[in-house]
Design a protein around this motif. Structure first.
Motif, PDB file in Angstrom:
ATOM      1  N   LYS A  60      -3.788   3.208   4.030  1.00  0.00           N
ATOM      2  CA  LYS A  60      -3.820   1.896   4.683  1.00  0.00           C
ATOM      3  C   LYS A  60      -2.409   1.326   4.847  1.00  0.00           C
ATOM      4  O   LYS A  60      -2.074   0.747   5.885  1.00  0.00           O
ATOM      5  N   ILE A  61      -1.578   1.486   3.819  1.00  0.00           N
ATOM      6  CA  ILE A  61      -0.192   1.000   3.899  1.00  0.00           C
ATOM      7  C   ILE A  61       0.541   1.691   5.043  1.00  0.00           C
ATOM      8  O   ILE A  61       1.244   1.052   5.839  1.00  0.00           O
ATOM      9  N   GLU A  91      -0.799   3.200   7.664  1.00  0.00           N
ATOM     10  CA  GLU A  91      -1.403   2.833   8.944  1.00  0.00           C
ATOM     11  C   GLU A  91      -0.949   1.453   9.392  1.00  0.00           C
ATOM     12  O   GLU A  91      -0.583   1.253  10.554  1.00  0.00           O
ATOM     13  N   GLU A  92      -0.962   0.480   8.479  1.00  0.00           N
ATOM     14  CA  GLU A  92      -0.564  -0.892   8.827  1.00  0.00           C
ATOM     15  C   GLU A  92       0.917  -0.988   9.166  1.00  0.00           C
ATOM     16  O   GLU A  92       1.335  -1.844   9.948  1.00  0.00           O
ATOM     17  N   LYS A 106       5.961   0.526  -1.342  1.00  0.00           N
ATOM     18  CA  LYS A 106       6.087  -0.598  -0.422  1.00  0.00           C
ATOM     19  C   LYS A 106       6.653  -1.795  -1.175  1.00  0.00           C
ATOM     20  O   LYS A 106       6.136  -2.188  -2.213  1.00  0.00           O
ATOM     21  N   GLN A 132      10.322  -0.586   7.953  1.00  0.00           N
ATOM     22  CA  GLN A 132       9.000  -0.967   7.424  1.00  0.00           C
ATOM     23  C   GLN A 132       9.047  -1.279   5.925  1.00  0.00           C
ATOM     24  O   GLN A 132       8.021  -1.597   5.335  1.00  0.00           O
ATOM     25  N   SER A 135      -7.458   7.047   6.910  1.00  0.00           N
ATOM     26  CA  SER A 135      -7.295   5.998   5.901  1.00  0.00           C
ATOM     27  C   SER A 135      -8.629   5.545   5.328  1.00  0.00           C
ATOM     28  O   SER A 135      -8.672   4.915   4.268  1.00  0.00           O
TER      29      SER A 135
END
Length: 753
Positions: A64-65, A67-68, A444, A482, A52
């Motif tokens: 990042k999305i 991973e988080e 997301k 998620q 990331s």
């Protein structure tokens, strides 16, 4: 030993003097440092760059999305089922039976999940001759290559039962395994062979085993210490395997070079009749100082990589900077101690015929290179002609660089057709353009199943195809828990990165704003291999100017402070830029246009890999300073001893020619090893580095530098009065100053430069 009141100033001279007087302490401190660094690094462990953090832009946002959200994307695999005969179609019974057999076989291994039929996902080519069975590997994607072999064997078994069809597997895991098997040992062989190659060249250069082992030992211990320090530092700035390989390459090059400079000068002074202690003091005051100037300049150049904003480049820059700093410190501390301890035993292990030949040559030529003496005679007799011819030749070599095209190499460009999996990659791309490397849209939302979100995703899917950015099929994978959806869009253009890049821009600039962009609070960064290449290029393009400016400006200032000459500082930068330009020209000619590519076992792939130009600039600008500082220091030293500028140039170049040639041969040999690797990107790096060092050590240092200095004459030492207040970091006392009072001019004043 010289006059009792003669004072030797400078860090290098003082460090060398202290080490020679406290030799066991100096050796002990160095060994303790290496052991402690390795121990601390082992205890701390190494933190590697996260995927990331590899890139900026949308690719970074998408990673990042994911991973988080705690989503571990599995390694996706694809089996191509393709009719060899034009008359066979995916609707035929035999074809369907083969698809079913593939699905049963891969599921039977217990290593896969989510096996999908091409008849359900509509992954059937337009001509009806090809279909894709898709599935994911169980477990972590990073280690999937270690678990994929049973799946590959299962697919091979189905292929044997259906010889009228082509049944081949490709994907993240299978490519990882194929590359590890084919090239995994390639790098290790290159790294391991670099040391014996360097040792062999040093044996020829010195004619004695102990003298040859010293530079290699220093380089290896510097590398070992740096590997430990990398583990500690990685907790602040993550490292990588690539950074480790680059560190080893740079560490071996500069570690051997620095020791070679020091050892050659110490040996030269002893051959001139000075006792061992005085010879060591001379080497510390002269070559030691040149090593520090060169080392600091190389460190500054490597620090330029920290301005790229790319985690991989930052790791390479910091790792290289550290190994250069460690090698520099070791050269001016532990090396004098070892030479003091060894004394005449540094000549142990003499190779009779080599050593005698060297003695005869040294006695006949008074320590000067006969070849370069002849060259210098012509250069200094006609300096203007020499400048025009040499500079013209280098500019001609550099000319192809004007049309340089950079891109991340596709699989077929990187490896050619040498691997079966590359042929599979080409077949998949031909039948399903972009299917092997689709764009990945990471959607997301607050509620991924909200009507406005599902409608927007459906509209995006439809418009991606109608806009011409994709021919489909567009796949959607939901992660309800998620509130994330993955949308996979095969890009028109496939392995043609220019055309695929245009499709990506259409998705980002037209399709997304008109669909997903209309939903408030929704994020939809687009990633994937093509997007990653696009974002990497953008980030690198933005870093070029700051990196170039930083390296050039600081190198200029260091040369100005070190030689207190505006002329020397300017000519140093110009000559280095000319050397780098010539290296770029060779790269473009060989690898982009294919001129003479077969000579180096390469192919004209039509482009230079994106990261190489900036990487080469930083590395070459730093390493070329090794030779430049060493030669110019010797010229300046001769000038300080009362020689005319022309005589000083002659003396400086011919007396350093042997050590510069030896150092260059080692660097060229080590870099050339990387040019023998199978990957085109590594060939480009190896050929580029080797060619640049060869040009730098011959045309630049042997012809252009002396010719330019001869034309400038006394203006070489020009410094405006308003710069006299600068810190005085000029040469430590010359060898003559160490053994007798400094030379004076006709009026009795000390010669100053």
């Amino acid at each position: 030993m010289g006059n009792g009141d003669s004072r030797v100033r400078g860090i290098a001279a003082r460090a060398g003097g202290w080490s020679a007087r406290h030799r066991w302490a100096a050796v002990g401190i160095w060994v303790l440092f290496v052991v402690l660094a390795m121990g601390l690094g082992s205890a701390a462990g190494r933190v590697d760059v996260k995927e990331s953090d590899q890139l900026k832009g949308e690719t970074h946002t998408a990673a990042k999305i994911i991973e988080e959200a705690g989503i571990d994307e599995p390694a996706g695999e694809t089996v191509l089922v393709q009719a060899k005969d034009a008359g066979v179609r995916a609707t035929d019974a035999e074809f369907k039976a083969a698809v079913t057999a593939v699905m049963d076989a891969v599921e039977g291994t217990g290593k896969v999940t989510d096996v999908t039929s091409p008849y359900d996902t509509q992954t059937i080519s337009k001509d009806g001759r090809s279909a894709l069975v898709q599935f994911d590997m169980r477990g972590e994607a990073d280690t999937a290559g270690e678990r994929v072999e049973p799946v590959l064997k299962a697919v091979e078994g189905v292929q044997k039962e259906h010889e009228s069809l082509r049944i081949e597997e490709i994907g993240g895991a299978s490519m990882m395994k194929t590359f590890d098997d084919a090239f995994g040992d390639d790098f290790q062989k290159a790294e391991y062979s670099a040391v014996p190659v360097a040792l062999g060249i040093l044996l020829i250069a010195f004619g004695a085993l102990v003298a040859a082992l010293l530079p290699v030992a220093l380089a290896i211990t510097a590398i070992m210490a740096t590997m430990g320090l990398m583990g500690v530092v990685s907790h602040v700035m993550p490292m990588s395997d690539t950074a480790n390989s680059v560190m080893l390459l740079v560490g071996l090059a500069v570690g051997v070079d620095y020791c070679l400079f020091y050892l050659r000068r110490e040996r030269e002074e002893r051959e001139a009749g000075r006792d061992a202690q005085t010879a060591l003091r001379v080497a510390a005051a002269t070559s030691g100082r040149a090593i520090i100037v060169s080392g600091v300049t190389v460190c500054v150049a490597m620090a330029g990589m920290l301005f790229t904003g790319l985690a991989e480049f930052e790791a390479m820059g910091l790792a290289s900077l550290m190994v250069v700093a460690v090698a520099m410190v070791g050269s001016v501390t532990v090396l004098p101690a070892l030479l003091s301890l060894l004394g005449e035993r540094v000549e142990k292990g003499r190779i009779p015929f080599l050593h005698k030949a060297m003695q005869r040559r040294a006695a006949r030529n008074n320590g000067e290179s006969r070849f370069w003496t002849a060259v210098l005679r012509q250069v200094l007799a006609r300096p203007l002609v020499s400048v025009l011819v040499a500079a013209g030749a280098l500019l001609a070599i550099a000319a192809p660089a004007i049309g340089m095209k950079t891109q991340n190499l596709t699989l077929d460009q990187e490896f050619g057709d040498s691997l079966p999996i590359v042929q599979t990659y080409n077949r998949v791309n031909e039948a399903f353009p972009g299917g092997s490397e689709p764009a990945e849209v990471v959607v997301k939302a607050k509620d991924i199943n909200a009507p406005e979100v599902t409608n927007a995703i459906a509209a995006f899917k439809e418009r991606a195809i109608s806009s011409g950015a994709s021919r489909g099929p567009v796949e959607i994978k939901l992660h309800d828990a998620q509130n994330i959806a993955f949308v996979y869009v095969p890009l028109v253009g496939g392995s043609d990165l220019d055309e695929a890049g245009a499709s990506l821009e259409k998705l980002r600039d037209d399709v997304r704003p008109a669909t997903l962009g209309k939903v408030d609070g929704l994020q939809a960064p687009i990633s994937g291999q093509v997007a990653g290449s696009h974002d990497f290029n953008d980030q690198l393009a933005g870093a070029v100017v700051p990196v170039f400016a930083f390296v050039v400006v600081f190198a200029f200032l260091l040369m100005l402070l070190s030689f207190r000459s505006l002329t020397i500082a300017v000519t140093s930068i110009v000559l280095n830029l000319l050397s780098v330009g010539a290296a770029y020209g060779i790269l473009v000619a060989v690898f982009q246009h294919g001129w003479g590519a077969s000579v180096v076992g390469a192919e004209g792939v039509g482009a230079i890999i994106t990261w190489l130009p900036l990487f080469l600039f930083v590395i070459l600008f730093g390493l070329s300073m090794d030779y430049h500082v060493f030669v110019v220091s010797r010229i300046r030293e001769a000038r300080m001893r009362g020689r005319t500028t022309k005589d000083a140039i002659q003396h400086g170049v011919v007396t350093t020619a042997g050590v510069v040639t030896s150092a260059a041969v080692i660097m060229v040999a080590v870099f050339a090893i990387f040019g023998t690797l199978s990957m085109q990107s590594m060939k480009q790096m190896g050929v580029g580095l080797a060619a640049a060092v060869l040009i730098d050590a011959t045309i630049i240092r042997g012809v252009l530098l002396p010719a330019v200095m001869a034309l400038l004459g006394e203006r070489n030492w020009y410094l405006p009065k308003w710069l006299n207040r600068m810190p005085d970091l000029t040469h430590d006392e010359s060898s003559e100053a160490i053994v007798r009072p400094a030379a004076r001019d006709d009026e009795g004043d000390p010669v100053r430069v």
